[in-house]
Design a protein around this motif. Structure first.
Motif, PDB file in Angstrom:
ATOM      1  N   GLY A  95       0.816  -1.207   0.000  1.00  0.00           N
ATOM      2  CA  GLY A  95       0.000   0.000   0.000  1.00  0.00           C
ATOM      3  C   GLY A  95       0.845   1.250   0.000  1.00  0.00           C
ATOM      4  N   VAL A  96       0.142   2.370   0.019  1.00  0.00           N
ATOM      5  CA  VAL A  96       0.805   3.666   0.110  1.00  0.00           C
ATOM      6  C   VAL A  96       0.556   4.198   1.517  1.00  0.00           C
ATOM      7  CG1 VAL A  96       0.941   6.010  -0.799  1.00  0.00           C
ATOM      8  CG2 VAL A  96       0.457   4.091  -2.348  1.00  0.00           C
ATOM      9  N   PHE A  97       1.629   4.610   2.162  1.00  0.00           N
ATOM     10  CA  PHE A  97       1.571   5.098   3.531  1.00  0.00           C
ATOM     11  C   PHE A  97       2.094   6.523   3.579  1.00  0.00           C
ATOM     12  CE2 PHE A  97       1.817   0.562   3.625  1.00  0.00           C
ATOM     13  CZ  PHE A  97       0.958   0.173   4.644  1.00  0.00           C
ATOM     14  N   ARG A  98       1.469   7.370   4.402  1.00  0.00           N
ATOM     15  CA  ARG A  98       1.943   8.733   4.621  1.00  0.00           C
ATOM     16  C   ARG A  98       2.705   8.741   5.939  1.00  0.00           C
ATOM     17  NH1 ARG A  98       3.202  13.157   2.103  1.00  0.00           N
ATOM     18  NH2 ARG A  98       1.335  12.954   0.830  1.00  0.00           N
ATOM     19  N   TYR A  99       3.973   9.085   5.875  1.00  0.00           N
ATOM     20  CA  TYR A  99       4.821   9.169   7.058  1.00  0.00           C
ATOM     21  C   TYR A  99       5.027  10.626   7.427  1.00  0.00           C
ATOM     22  CZ  TYR A  99       6.206   4.280   6.649  1.00  0.00           C
ATOM     23  OH  TYR A  99       6.202   2.916   6.609  1.00  0.00           O
ATOM     24  N   ILE A 100       5.012  10.883   8.713  1.00  0.00           N
ATOM     25  CA  ILE A 100       5.488  12.147   9.265  1.00  0.00           C
ATOM     26  C   ILE A 100       6.674  11.763  10.144  1.00  0.00           C
ATOM     27  CG2 ILE A 100       5.033  14.020  10.889  1.00  0.00           C
ATOM     28  CD1 ILE A 100       3.366  14.559   8.565  1.00  0.00           C
ATOM     29  N   ARG A 101       7.827  12.362   9.870  1.00  0.00           N
ATOM     30  CA  ARG A 101       9.013  12.086  10.683  1.00  0.00           C
ATOM     31  C   ARG A 101       9.581  13.389  11.206  1.00  0.00           C
ATOM     32  NH1 ARG A 101       9.871   7.417   7.514  1.00  0.00           N
ATOM     33  NH2 ARG A 101      10.585   8.541   5.684  1.00  0.00           N
TER      34      ARG A 101
END
Length: 121
Positions: A95-101
């Protein structure tokens, strides 16, 4: 902090994740890291490293896009979409995941101090 150093650190991190490079991840992740998974579970650096050490996390394909970086003093916040294919604990990841780092400067080193991820499907 310059955006170019954050871009390079992100590339280093994603390469380490794809290659399950535990020693690189040990250097990149801060000892007091907190990271929220799509399930809502919050994990630590040690938990994350153990998923790679044990072979539970296997990444076959990883591609980042739509990256936004905001630098604020010695800290940077990165938002990035990542297409992931692989498995975790023998369950498929696809899948496509949105990361905030959140990256923070420690001397010459940039380290991830916090993050979260949500699935975009």
């Amino acid at each position: 902090m310059e955006k170019s150093s954050v871009v390079n650190a992100e590339i280093e991190l994603l390469t380490a994740i794809k290659n399950a490079d535990v020693s690189a991840l040990e250097n990149i992740l801060h000892d007091d890291l907190l990271f929220s998974l799509p399930s809502g579970q919050t994990i630590t650096k040690e938990f994350d490293l153990n998923t790679y050490r044990s072979g539970k996390m296997k990444i076959d394909f990883l591609e980042a896009s739509d990256q936004i970086i905001n630098c604020i003093g010695d800290t940077a916040i990165v938002s990035v979409a990542v297409l992931l294919k692989g498995s975790y604990d023998n369950n498929p990841l696809d899948g496509v995941f949105r990361y905030i780092r959140v990256w923070k400067q420690f001397g010459e080193d940039l380290k991830v101090i916090a993050g979260s991820c949500t699935e975009l499907k």
